[in-house]
Design an enzyme around this catalytic site. Structure first.
Site, PDB file in Angstrom:
ATOM      1  N   HIS A  96       0.825  -1.130  -0.202  1.00 41.87           N
ATOM      2  CA  HIS A  96       0.031   0.131  -0.104  1.00 41.87           C
ATOM      3  C   HIS A  96       0.885   1.302   0.086  1.00 41.87           C
ATOM      4  O   HIS A  96       1.897   1.482   0.658  1.00 41.87           O
ATOM      5  CB  HIS A  96      -0.905   0.114   1.166  1.00 41.87           C
ATOM      6  CG  HIS A  96      -2.048   0.827   1.201  1.00 41.87           C
ATOM      7  ND1 HIS A  96      -1.742   2.275   1.413  1.00 41.87           N
ATOM      8  CD2 HIS A  96      -3.412   1.126   0.706  1.00 41.87           C
ATOM      9  CE1 HIS A  96      -2.941   2.925   0.986  1.00 41.87           C
ATOM     10  NE2 HIS A  96      -3.838   2.121   0.871  1.00 41.87           N
ATOM     11  N   GLU A 168      -3.655   2.082  -7.648  1.00 44.88           N
ATOM     12  CA  GLU A 168      -4.268   3.164  -6.950  1.00 44.88           C
ATOM     13  C   GLU A 168      -3.347   4.299  -6.971  1.00 44.88           C
ATOM     14  O   GLU A 168      -2.119   4.425  -6.299  1.00 44.88           O
ATOM     15  CB  GLU A 168      -4.073   2.801  -5.260  1.00 44.88           C
ATOM     16  CG  GLU A 168      -4.952   1.310  -4.965  1.00 44.88           C
ATOM     17  CD  GLU A 168      -5.238   1.512  -3.512  1.00 44.88           C
ATOM     18  OE1 GLU A 168      -6.613   1.722  -3.401  1.00 44.88           O
ATOM     19  OE2 GLU A 168      -4.416   1.659  -2.949  1.00 44.88           O
TER      20      GLU A 168
HETATM   21  C1  PEP Z   1      -6.778   2.892   0.010  1.00 47.79           C
HETATM   22  O1  PEP Z   1      -6.842   3.127   1.208  1.00 47.79           O
HETATM   23  O2  PEP Z   1      -6.075   2.270  -0.681  1.00 47.79           O
HETATM   24  C2  PEP Z   1      -7.530   3.992  -0.428  1.00 47.79           C
HETATM   25  C3  PEP Z   1      -7.903   3.893  -1.754  1.00 47.79           C
HETATM   26  O3  PEP Z   1      -8.110   5.203   0.396  1.00 47.79           O
HETATM   27  P1  PEP Z   1      -9.076   6.100  -0.067  1.00 47.79           P
HETATM   28  O4  PEP Z   1     -10.465   5.284  -0.583  1.00 47.79           O
HETATM   29  O5  PEP Z   1      -9.654   6.660   1.215  1.00 47.79           O
HETATM   30  O6  PEP Z   1      -8.747   7.070  -1.087  1.00 47.79           O
END
Ligand code: PEP
Length: 254
Positions: A96, A168
């Site tokens: 992450h 992400e």
């Molecule tokens: C995450 O924790 O990977 C994430 C996408 O957080 P958020 O939805 O708060 O942007």
């Protein structure tokens, strides 16, 4: 029939142990009633055992937010994959961006974590994505390819195993600025073509599931629902609040 959506709820460090239990007791019957949605809850380590007791046999899956890369030993503060397995985790988030950023996790560490997770038949949820500067410098494709190359280096896995990749973009995480569907589409095409290069003998659609994560909430989730290249969402902030999470899931199910 519509394809099942995978929704990973990454509670991060947002809920205390007691809050986590209250949350799951309050919404488990709603979660169990959802059709065509696979829910994977990722609470903090300390809440895993008791959350598992609540969701057992209830079609809700359990995931951890991290793991250590060694089997056992003198690694103060770390948690082994065997413990996660014993607690019923079928998934583990690896790499992450908050861990890459705040804890200086490197691709080499992430690679070792993926290896140990797979060796215990747990599904890794590998998070990759560029930061804003890299996107502005047109480096998104390179960053995604490089992260996949490094994080999956020498990783082989059986045909009945899977890896989940969460795209992400760091600039979208926790910022309230989600990526556009075009940006997600482009990134997923890059990810899939890199996976096809790395795993020429695998059926990419079967061996990998691809999710989008980054400020997904009840107000924007619908815009992503027709994006066939993704299999679901990794939801952070909006999953830690049960009212928002229920609203979000209601939008997906309709
Ligand atoms: C995450 O924790 O990977 C994430 C996408 O957080 P958020 O939805 O708060 O942007």
């Amino acid at each position: 029939m519509k394809k099942e959506k995978i929704i990973i709820a990454n509670w991060k460090m947002n809920l205390s142990y007691k809050e986590s239990l209250r949350y799951i007791k309050d919404i488990k019957s709603f979660l169990v009633g959802l059709k065509n949605i696979k829910i994977i809850l990722c609470p903090a380590f300390v809440s895993l055992a008791d959350i598992q007791k609540e969701i057992k046999l209830k079609k809700i899956e359990l995931g951890a937010q991290d793991v250590f890369w060694m089997e056992e030993g003198a690694y103060t503060g770390e948690v082994s994959v065997q413990s996660l397995k014993e607690l019923g985790c079928k998934y583990v988030i690896v790499g992450h961006s908050e861990r890459r950023g705040f804890l200086n996790e490197t691709d080499a560490m992430i690679n070792k974590k993926i290896q140990i997770v797979l060796s215990h038949n747990i599904i890794p949820i590998l998070c990759i994505g560029e930061n804003l500067e890299q996107r502005n410098d047109n480096l998104t494709a390179k960053i995604l390819r490089d992260q996949l190359l490094e994080d999956l280096k020498i990783i082989d896995f059986k045909n009945n195993q899977q890896i989940i990749i969460a795209y992400e973009p760091i600039w979208a995480i926790g910022t309230g600025h989600e990526a556009t569907t075009d940006q997600v589409n482009e990134a997923v095409i890059i990810i899939k073509s890199q996976l096809a290069k790395l795993y020429p003998n695998k059926d990419i659609e079967k061996s990998f599931k691809i999710l989008y994560g980054g400020s997904v909430d009840e107000n924007n989730v619908e815009s992503f629902l027709d994006l066939d290249v993704i299999d679901g969402f990794l939801v952070g902030g909006a999953s830690a609040n049960k009212v928002h999470f229920i609203k979000l899931l209601n939008k997906i199910k309709n």
